[in-house]
Design a protein around this motif. Structure first.
Motif, PDB file in Angstrom:
ATOM      1  N   GLY A   1       0.845  -1.253   0.080  1.00 22.80           N
ATOM      2  CA  GLY A   1      -0.007  -0.470  -0.267  1.00 22.80           C
ATOM      3  C   GLY A   1       0.661   0.894  -0.078  1.00 22.80           C
ATOM      4  O   GLY A   1       1.908   1.554  -1.341  1.00 22.80           O
ATOM      5  N   LYS A   2       0.391   2.137   1.166  1.00 25.16           N
ATOM      6  CA  LYS A   2       1.969   3.404   1.180  1.00 25.16           C
ATOM      7  C   LYS A   2       2.723   3.097   2.052  1.00 25.16           C
ATOM      8  O   LYS A   2       4.214   3.972   2.032  1.00 25.16           O
ATOM      9  CB  LYS A   2       0.516   4.533   1.524  1.00 25.16           C
ATOM     10  CG  LYS A   2      -0.633   4.720   0.978  1.00 25.16           C
ATOM     11  CD  LYS A   2      -1.252   5.613   2.089  1.00 25.16           C
ATOM     12  CE  LYS A   2      -2.514   6.638   0.896  1.00 25.16           C
ATOM     13  NZ  LYS A   2      -3.680   7.314   1.968  1.00 25.16           N
ATOM     14  N   ASN A   3       3.052   1.819   3.194  1.00 27.67           N
ATOM     15  CA  ASN A   3       3.919   2.432   3.678  1.00 27.67           C
ATOM     16  C   ASN A   3       5.086   1.454   3.319  1.00 27.67           C
ATOM     17  O   ASN A   3       5.370   0.346   3.661  1.00 27.67           O
ATOM     18  CB  ASN A   3       4.387   1.349   4.913  1.00 27.67           C
ATOM     19  CG  ASN A   3       2.346   2.400   5.830  1.00 27.67           C
ATOM     20  OD1 ASN A   3       2.532   3.837   5.385  1.00 27.67           O
ATOM     21  ND2 ASN A   3       1.589   1.703   6.374  1.00 27.67           N
ATOM     22  N   PHE A   4       6.098   1.866   1.859  1.00 26.71           N
ATOM     23  CA  PHE A   4       6.956   0.936   1.369  1.00 26.71           C
ATOM     24  C   PHE A   4       7.988   2.043   1.443  1.00 26.71           C
ATOM     25  O   PHE A   4       7.408   2.698   1.116  1.00 26.71           O
ATOM     26  CB  PHE A   4       6.646   0.097   0.679  1.00 26.71           C
ATOM     27  CG  PHE A   4       5.850   0.814  -0.703  1.00 26.71           C
ATOM     28  CD1 PHE A   4       6.949   1.213  -1.576  1.00 26.71           C
ATOM     29  CD2 PHE A   4       4.318   1.252  -0.949  1.00 26.71           C
ATOM     30  CE1 PHE A   4       6.328   1.956  -2.624  1.00 26.71           C
ATOM     31  CE2 PHE A   4       4.536   1.942  -2.216  1.00 26.71           C
ATOM     32  CZ  PHE A   4       5.402   2.272  -2.972  1.00 26.71           C
ATOM     33  N   ASP A   5       9.098   1.519   0.828  1.00 23.07           N
ATOM     34  CA  ASP A   5      10.391   2.212   0.165  1.00 23.07           C
ATOM     35  C   ASP A   5      10.530   1.398  -0.989  1.00 23.07           C
ATOM     36  O   ASP A   5      10.603   0.356  -0.899  1.00 23.07           O
ATOM     37  CB  ASP A   5      10.995   2.763   1.191  1.00 23.07           C
ATOM     38  CG  ASP A   5      12.804   3.924   1.181  1.00 23.07           C
ATOM     39  OD1 ASP A   5      12.023   4.561  -0.031  1.00 23.07           O
ATOM     40  OD2 ASP A   5      13.861   3.185   1.222  1.00 23.07           O
ATOM     41  N   SER A   6      11.385   2.345  -2.051  1.00 21.82           N
ATOM     42  CA  SER A   6      12.289   1.350  -3.411  1.00 21.82           C
ATOM     43  C   SER A   6      13.637   2.616  -3.207  1.00 21.82           C
ATOM     44  O   SER A   6      13.674   3.700  -3.327  1.00 21.82           O
ATOM     45  CB  SER A   6      10.892   2.364  -4.592  1.00 21.82           C
ATOM     46  OG  SER A   6      11.859   1.304  -5.047  1.00 21.82           O
ATOM     47  N   TYR A   7      14.759   1.817  -3.953  1.00 19.95           N
ATOM     48  CA  TYR A   7      16.115   2.069  -3.617  1.00 19.95           C
ATOM     49  C   TYR A   7      16.313   0.982  -5.000  1.00 19.95           C
ATOM     50  O   TYR A   7      15.603   0.423  -5.380  1.00 19.95           O
ATOM     51  CB  TYR A   7      16.757   2.543  -2.745  1.00 19.95           C
ATOM     52  CG  TYR A   7      16.779   0.971  -2.040  1.00 19.95           C
ATOM     53  CD1 TYR A   7      17.847  -0.041  -2.562  1.00 19.95           C
ATOM     54  CD2 TYR A   7      16.498  -0.131  -0.913  1.00 19.95           C
ATOM     55  CE1 TYR A   7      18.516  -1.202  -2.455  1.00 19.95           C
ATOM     56  CE2 TYR A   7      16.487  -0.992  -0.965  1.00 19.95           C
ATOM     57  CZ  TYR A   7      17.529  -1.776  -1.641  1.00 19.95           C
ATOM     58  OH  TYR A   7      18.387  -2.715  -0.372  1.00 19.95           O
ATOM     59  N   THR A   8      16.900   2.001  -6.055  1.00 23.20           N
ATOM     60  CA  THR A   8      17.930   1.273  -6.914  1.00 23.20           C
ATOM     61  C   THR A   8      18.811   0.131  -6.949  1.00 23.20           C
ATOM     62  O   THR A   8      19.755   0.872  -5.430  1.00 23.20           O
ATOM     63  CB  THR A   8      18.641   2.482  -8.007  1.00 23.20           C
ATOM     64  OG1 THR A   8      17.744   4.014  -8.292  1.00 23.20           O
ATOM     65  CG2 THR A   8      19.083   1.601  -9.248  1.00 23.20           C
ATOM     66  N   LEU A   9      18.589  -1.055  -6.937  1.00 22.15           N
ATOM     67  CA  LEU A   9      19.979  -2.295  -6.750  1.00 22.15           C
ATOM     68  C   LEU A   9      20.878  -1.789  -6.343  1.00 22.15           C
ATOM     69  O   LEU A   9      21.972  -1.791  -5.725  1.00 22.15           O
ATOM     70  CB  LEU A   9      19.285  -3.575  -7.598  1.00 22.15           C
ATOM     71  CG  LEU A   9      20.376  -4.685  -7.529  1.00 22.15           C
ATOM     72  CD1 LEU A   9      19.367  -4.645  -5.609  1.00 22.15           C
ATOM     73  CD2 LEU A   9      19.717  -5.548  -9.016  1.00 22.15           C
ATOM     74  N   SER A  10      21.313  -0.901  -7.374  1.00 29.15           N
ATOM     75  CA  SER A  10      22.917  -0.947  -8.089  1.00 29.15           C
ATOM     76  C   SER A  10      23.845  -0.150  -6.808  1.00 29.15           C
ATOM     77  O   SER A  10      24.462  -0.509  -5.624  1.00 29.15           O
ATOM     78  CB  SER A  10      23.595  -0.209  -8.966  1.00 29.15           C
ATOM     79  OG  SER A  10      22.656   1.643  -8.742  1.00 29.15           O
ATOM     80  N   ASN A  11      23.269   0.673  -6.040  1.00 32.50           N
ATOM     81  CA  ASN A  11      23.426   1.301  -4.623  1.00 32.50           C
ATOM     82  C   ASN A  11      23.517   0.936  -3.266  1.00 32.50           C
ATOM     83  O   ASN A  11      25.283   0.703  -3.012  1.00 32.50           O
ATOM     84  CB  ASN A  11      22.603   2.044  -3.749  1.00 32.50           C
ATOM     85  CG  ASN A  11      21.733   3.964  -4.064  1.00 32.50           C
ATOM     86  OD1 ASN A  11      22.703   4.770  -4.609  1.00 32.50           O
ATOM     87  ND2 ASN A  11      21.344   4.327  -5.230  1.00 32.50           N
TER      88      ASN A  11
END
Length: 374
Positions: free
Chosen positions: A124-134
């Motif tokens: 839903g709203k409670n999530f985070d997303s980042y780029t794998l390479s980081n």
């Protein structure tokens, strides 16, 4: 394996505690598998990783040794985590339910534990997303776990944790680094330095004491592009630059500039180069496309614009025209651009140069063994 894949997971999973902490290799494997989940997926699939990618991702040496691969996968299958529940309880589960090695096809097939569905699917709203390479750029398991935690709080800019809670969330095993000074010097300081150097976040921390004892750590987080000097000097009005963004996105290979990122990048470039901003960015993008050692294109571009800003403030004229792809195909991308070694002075009366910039430049030249001709 595409390093620009996104790793998306719930806040609860990010702040889970480790009963048996993952190693850096196991962490790489887990986040790579999570990055293969599609937004529209309603069920977990069997996630396939080539043995070649597996070897590169885990930095294994020589030809594939299936005994070694079996050992890594067996160890991962036994690892457990504790995920807090809102009713005061917690879920204790593993990361993968099974793993299958197929030497004939050169593939490894992995299945994520069904208990993790609420934390990885239909979020839903409670999530985070980042780029794998980081995360793959980081070597320390503490830096990897802390990066995920800091990325969650990036928009807020600050977060505070008790020492005990922080130890559990970044995977410090019980019985290790029990003295705070050891934890600070060998874990926290090294982790924030690695994150700030190798990812698109800058992280610092301060101690919160009760008497003489440190009870909590307060972290400050900001993206590289939003440095104070650039924020002060940026033009107040956002230019109509969507056509520029489209043209530069057409040049980019395997990555793209989202509107928020691009607006900040392009405003900074306008402040430095004026009408030549698009041309300078085009040269930098072509360099990133050709330079194989650049594993984090967006972070690299931010860093180079920030570097250019420092020289601009000192009254120096620099361009990206002399950036040339190196012949190396492995290792870190820390090639010193020619314009850093030989930059031209402005034609008008020489401006006063910040002594800190001069000293930092001389220090870097000395470390790299480059003779200063100026």
């Amino acid at each position: 394996m595409k390093s620009n894949y996104k790793v998306t997971q719930s806040y609860d999973l990010i702040e889970a505690r480790y009963m048996d902490p993952l190693t850096a290799r196991e962490k790489n494997l887990i986040v790579t598998m999570i990055s293969m989940i599609q937004q529209e997926d309603k069920e977990f699939k069997e996630y396939v990783i080539s043995i070649k990618d597996f070897h590169e991702m885990l930095d294994l040496k020589g030809r594939p040794h299936y005994t070694q691969i079996r050992g890594i996968l067996s160890g991962l299958r036994k690892k457990e985590i504790q995920i807090p529940r809102y009713n005061g309880g917690c879920l204790i589960t593993g990361w993968i339910s099974d793993a299958e090695i197929e030497p004939g096809s050169g593939e490894i097939r992995l299945t994520i534990s069904e208990k993790l569905k609420p934390y990885l699917l239909e979020l839903g709203k409670n999530f985070d997303s980042y780029t794998l390479s980081n995360l793959l750029n980081l070597k320390s398991i503490y830096a990897k776990n802390l990066f995920e935690l800091m990325h969650k709080w990036e928009k807020v800019g600050k977060c505070t944790f008790s020492i005990e809670l922080l130890r559990g969330m970044i995977g410090v095993e019980d019985g290790t680094y029990e003295k705070y000074n050891h934890l600070k010097e060998r874990v926290l300081k090294r982790a924030v330095e690695e994150i700030s150097e190798k990812t698109d976040l800058i992280v610092t921390f301060e101690e919160i004491k009760k008497g003489r004892k440190v009870e909590k750590i307060e972290f400050s987080i900001r993206p590289h592009i939003k440095q104070k000097k650039i924020e002060i000097q940026l033009p107040k009005q956002t230019p109509e630059n969507e056509d520029v963004r489209i043209r530069l996105n057409d040049l980019a290979n395997g990555y793209s500039f989202e509107q928020t990122y691009f607006a900040q990048m392009y405003q900074g470039a306008l402040a430095i180069w004026g009408d030549r901003a698009e041309n300078e960015l085009s040269v930098l993008i072509r360099y990133v496309n050709e330079e194989k050692t650049v594993t984090n294109p967006l972070g690299f571009i931010k860093a180079k614009i920030t570097e250019a800003w420092g020289f601009h403030e000192a009254g120096l004229t620099i361009t990206f025209a002399d950036l040339k792809p190196s012949q190396r195909r492995t290792g870190r991308a820390e090639k010193l651009p020619e314009w850093f070694k030989n930059r031209s002075e402005p034609k008008e009366a020489k401006k006063e140069i910040d002594l800190n910039i001069v000293e930092e430049r001389q220090k870097l030249l000395n470390e790299l063994g480059i003779k200063n001709d100026q």
